[in-house]
Write an enzyme that holds these catalytic residues in place. Structure first.
Site, PDB file in Angstrom:
ATOM      1  N   PHE A 127       0.850  -1.179   0.000  1.00 37.27           N
ATOM      2  CA  PHE A 127       0.000   0.000   0.000  1.00 37.27           C
ATOM      3  C   PHE A 127       0.890   1.235   0.000  1.00 37.27           C
ATOM      4  O   PHE A 127       1.890   1.293   0.716  1.00 37.27           O
ATOM      5  CB  PHE A 127      -0.915   0.016   1.234  1.00 37.27           C
ATOM      6  CG  PHE A 127      -1.908   1.137   1.177  1.00 37.27           C
ATOM      7  CD1 PHE A 127      -3.003   1.071   0.326  1.00 37.27           C
ATOM      8  CD2 PHE A 127      -1.741   2.273   1.947  1.00 37.27           C
ATOM      9  CE1 PHE A 127      -3.913   2.122   0.259  1.00 37.27           C
ATOM     10  CE2 PHE A 127      -2.648   3.330   1.874  1.00 37.27           C
ATOM     11  CZ  PHE A 127      -3.741   3.249   1.033  1.00 37.27           C
ATOM     12  N   ASP A 195       2.409  -5.111   8.159  1.00 38.39           N
ATOM     13  CA  ASP A 195       1.251  -4.225   8.064  1.00 38.39           C
ATOM     14  C   ASP A 195       0.011  -5.111   8.000  1.00 38.39           C
ATOM     15  O   ASP A 195      -0.174  -5.861   7.040  1.00 38.39           O
ATOM     16  CB  ASP A 195       1.365  -3.347   6.816  1.00 38.39           C
ATOM     17  CG  ASP A 195       0.187  -2.401   6.655  1.00 38.39           C
ATOM     18  OD1 ASP A 195      -0.884  -2.668   7.231  1.00 38.39           O
ATOM     19  OD2 ASP A 195       0.338  -1.388   5.937  1.00 38.39           O
ATOM     20  N   TYR A 220     -10.287   0.544  11.204  1.00 36.04           N
ATOM     21  CA  TYR A 220     -11.544   1.025  10.607  1.00 36.04           C
ATOM     22  C   TYR A 220     -12.024   0.152   9.454  1.00 36.04           C
ATOM     23  O   TYR A 220     -13.039   0.452   8.845  1.00 36.04           O
ATOM     24  CB  TYR A 220     -11.421   2.483  10.153  1.00 36.04           C
ATOM     25  CG  TYR A 220     -10.248   2.820   9.272  1.00 36.04           C
ATOM     26  CD1 TYR A 220     -10.235   2.478   7.921  1.00 36.04           C
ATOM     27  CD2 TYR A 220      -9.159   3.508   9.787  1.00 36.04           C
ATOM     28  CE1 TYR A 220      -9.170   2.793   7.116  1.00 36.04           C
ATOM     29  CE2 TYR A 220      -8.073   3.837   8.979  1.00 36.04           C
ATOM     30  CZ  TYR A 220      -8.093   3.474   7.652  1.00 36.04           C
ATOM     31  OH  TYR A 220      -7.029   3.791   6.846  1.00 36.04           O
ATOM     32  N   LYS A 221     -11.306  -0.922   9.174  1.00 41.19           N
ATOM     33  CA  LYS A 221     -11.735  -1.830   8.105  1.00 41.19           C
ATOM     34  C   LYS A 221     -12.522  -2.985   8.737  1.00 41.19           C
ATOM     35  O   LYS A 221     -13.619  -2.781   9.230  1.00 41.19           O
ATOM     36  CB  LYS A 221     -10.507  -2.308   7.332  1.00 41.19           C
ATOM     37  CG  LYS A 221      -9.757  -1.163   6.623  1.00 41.19           C
ATOM     38  CD  LYS A 221      -8.529  -1.684   5.885  1.00 41.19           C
ATOM     39  CE  LYS A 221      -7.706  -0.537   5.314  1.00 41.19           C
ATOM     40  NZ  LYS A 221      -8.385   0.155   4.202  1.00 41.19           N
TER      41      LYS A 221
END
Lengths: 408, 408
Positions: A127, A195, A220-221
């Site tokens: 990412f 990560d 938040y996922k």
């Protein structure tokens, strides 16, 4: 006609051991929500908990709540609740800041633990924020080279200090073998930083079993902590005495209210705290973690594999020309399925207009996330058949789907 | 008997041009709240705004709210609203992270703008986190010396890259002359970074008029943004092209959704963003900023001076033996008044038991904050007379007040 019917999916839902969990969430009606890999749904209990934090803890009790409501310790207490979900021990996880800031903190702490080694290994598929922040750390600390890997074996050498990789790829959904990769990195004498943004809450994670050195992730996922909810970082207990947090704010001081003239790091992971925690956002996260207390991660994984497999199987039948970019072997994927399509953007917009919410990532990736807590088998059926309809009838070619979004 | 009566204070309150502002806040009954310098009171409108963010923006609209509710731009839009309160221009302020993290970011950006100069000047009286974070920056960037000042003139030299000072001292309430200090620092060729935590919202701040280079501050004190609300940073427009944010996350990228392989900083202050903003905490802050839109800062300052002067005058009469550590000249103080007392801790506890809420800072400081938006003249009267009672009757000597708190 496909070999699995919507009625079959109803049966699967009725037999799902996690079927009652969906009732914990407030999902908009008429929507098939397959974007929990980007922003998790709202737990029903969150609004009341946040309101309590606003009206009672803040409004009535004011500053006393730093003690009485446990505000001061939120980074640690929330971190300990997250620890259980990622195979960390008590005192190894600190909740706070954003994933980006946490990457900065752990990378800047990791590199000096391998003096003389001046290479950071990252991945072109990572990412972007991971890559960007590594550049910032290298610039701040000076004289570090960033090496992008094709294969890990080619990149590793005795000049490598640390490796930062995503457990699950944000575009393809591919899942790395955490144990094997960590062992390989350790064999080269380097430190491994994971990560977990796209795996925690969807895939069992066992940082201790993998012997990982550091990790970061967001909440938040799949963890449903709310938009921009506090992220977290993990520092293996064995590194905690030597790891130094250069963002050395007073919340990470050994005795913050002594107001000593010089910084003296707190014992343990607490030293990675910096400033005052955004309490309202922690409150929402903790509402969600109340739900996670009751969840069996093996059931999560089993359902995740079943949902993603069903989606792939249905689309194999319905849209055989679609290019799957997610690994077919369930052992090699997380809880999202991605397809490549040259018109991915208008296809996704046409799908969203039909109530099926996934997203699009440049240049040509359509992503569908399957959050096992609230996605049902019938949702999988509805999404697959809607996608087949959009593609079969070439609905995405309508003019209204061609304009570009600035943010997706 | 003192020369000003409680009835006189009622008259002053009735004539106060800010008198209606108190109705905007939800204050617990029976409490004289003089701790708005630590945690601002809850605005009445905050609960509804936060509930809307939770239930509608998140729960109903989900990820679309990154666009439709402006989540993505919250650091900038909130920063622009704060700019008006601190004399900054549009595009010069970014809201986010904590004060500690923002000090790290702006100090790490400032130092390379003065190559060859290797000294950071701070102040032994500064709030500890400022000092601690400067140590962290010096350690990360390497080869920087930290020089503590007694007098600024002695500390400045052609080796100084940057100076970090608090506008208002967190213990004494002393206010620095921002214009004069900034000019003196510039004359020495150094950059000036202001910490506005204890001044913004209580004292007029004009960063542009002072020609300040950088600034940081929090929003949970006089600005009433809520516990741990997003902090902010200011980068003068003239520095924005050259200032590099080493915490270089994707939210600060020039084109974040292009997912480019390398970091390319956004134009302007946006490059100081890192990761996803904690949206719920921004929501509360923006509720409070709605109130600030209507406030005249000159009225705030006039009332602040009047309240603090009245408090000092009353205690001069009632408790002439108390040692005032705040400057008597109103031009030299912010909106808090501090007294030194060897038994400051039990005295404050006895006061709190009587409904007067201030706080204590080691080793012997009692602090009383006067937030002009909601503190009344009668509150000043009640606090001064309660303190006189506690001291006169030696109430603080009661055994129950002697134990130590861990957090105050």
């Amino acid at each position: 006609m496909v070999s699995v019917s919507r009625a079959d999916c109803y049966v699967l839902d009725s037999e799902d051991p996690l079927r009652d969990m969906r009732e914990e969430f407030s999902l908009p009606s008429g929507i098939t929500y397959l974007l929990g890999n980007s922003l998790g749904a709202l737990p029903r209990r969150t609004a009341a908990k946040v309101a309590h934090t606003v009206e009672t803890e803040w409004g009535r009790d004011l500053g006393a709540s730093w003690n009485t409501a446990g505000w001061w310790d939120l980074p640690q207490t929330t971190g300990d609740r997250l620890a259980r979900l990622i195979g960390a021990g008590p005192g190894e996880v600190l909740a706070g800041d954003s994933t980006s800031t946490n990457i900065f903190k752990v990378m800047a702490a990791a590199l000096p633990l391998r003096p003389g080694r001046r290479v950071i290994v990252s991945d072109l598929e990572n990412f972007p924020t991971d890559r960007y922040v590594v550049e910032g750390v290298a610039r701040a600390l000076g004289s570090y080279e960033i090496r992008d890997i094709g294969s890990l074996d080619e990149a590793l050498g005795d000049d490598v200090a640390a490796v930062l990789l995503s457990h699950v790829d944000y575009r393809t959904g591919a899942l790395r073998d955490m144990d094997a990769v960590t062992a390989r990195v350790h064999a080269a004498g380097a430190l491994m930083i994971w990560d977990l943004c796209h795996s925690a809450g969807a895939v069992p994670v066992d940082l201790r079993a993998a012997d990982a050195d550091f990790a970061v992730g967001c909440t938040y996922k799949y963890l449903n902590g709310g938009p921009g909810a506090p992220a977290y970082l993990y520092v293996a207990e064995r590194h905690q005495d030597a790891a130094y947090n250069v963002v050395s704010g007073w919340h990470g001081h050994a005795d913050p209210f002594a107001f000593e003239p010089n910084y003296r790091p707190a014992d343990g992971v607490r030293r990675f705290a910096a400033g005052s925690p955004p309490v309202l956002s922690y409150s929402a996260l903790n509402a969600s973690l109340d739900i996670w207390e009751t969840v069996d991660m093996a059931q999560i994984r089993a359902k995740s594999v079943a949902l993603t497999t069903l989606f792939i199987d249905l689309l194999d039948e319905l849209c055989p020309d679609l290019t799957l970019v997610t690994p077919r072997d369930p052992a090699e994927r997380g809880s999202q399925v991605s397809y490549r399509h040259q018109d991915g953007y208008p296809v996704m917009r046409a799908l969203i207009d039909r109530g099926v919410v996934g997203d699009y990532r440049k240049p040509d990736i359509m992503r569908f996330g399957f959050a096992p807590l609230y996605v049902r088998y019938v949702d999988v059926y509805d999404a697959a058949t809607a996608l087949a309809e959009v593609l079969g009838k070439e609905l995405w070619r309508e003019e209204r789907y061609q304009e570009q979004l600035t943010v997706t």
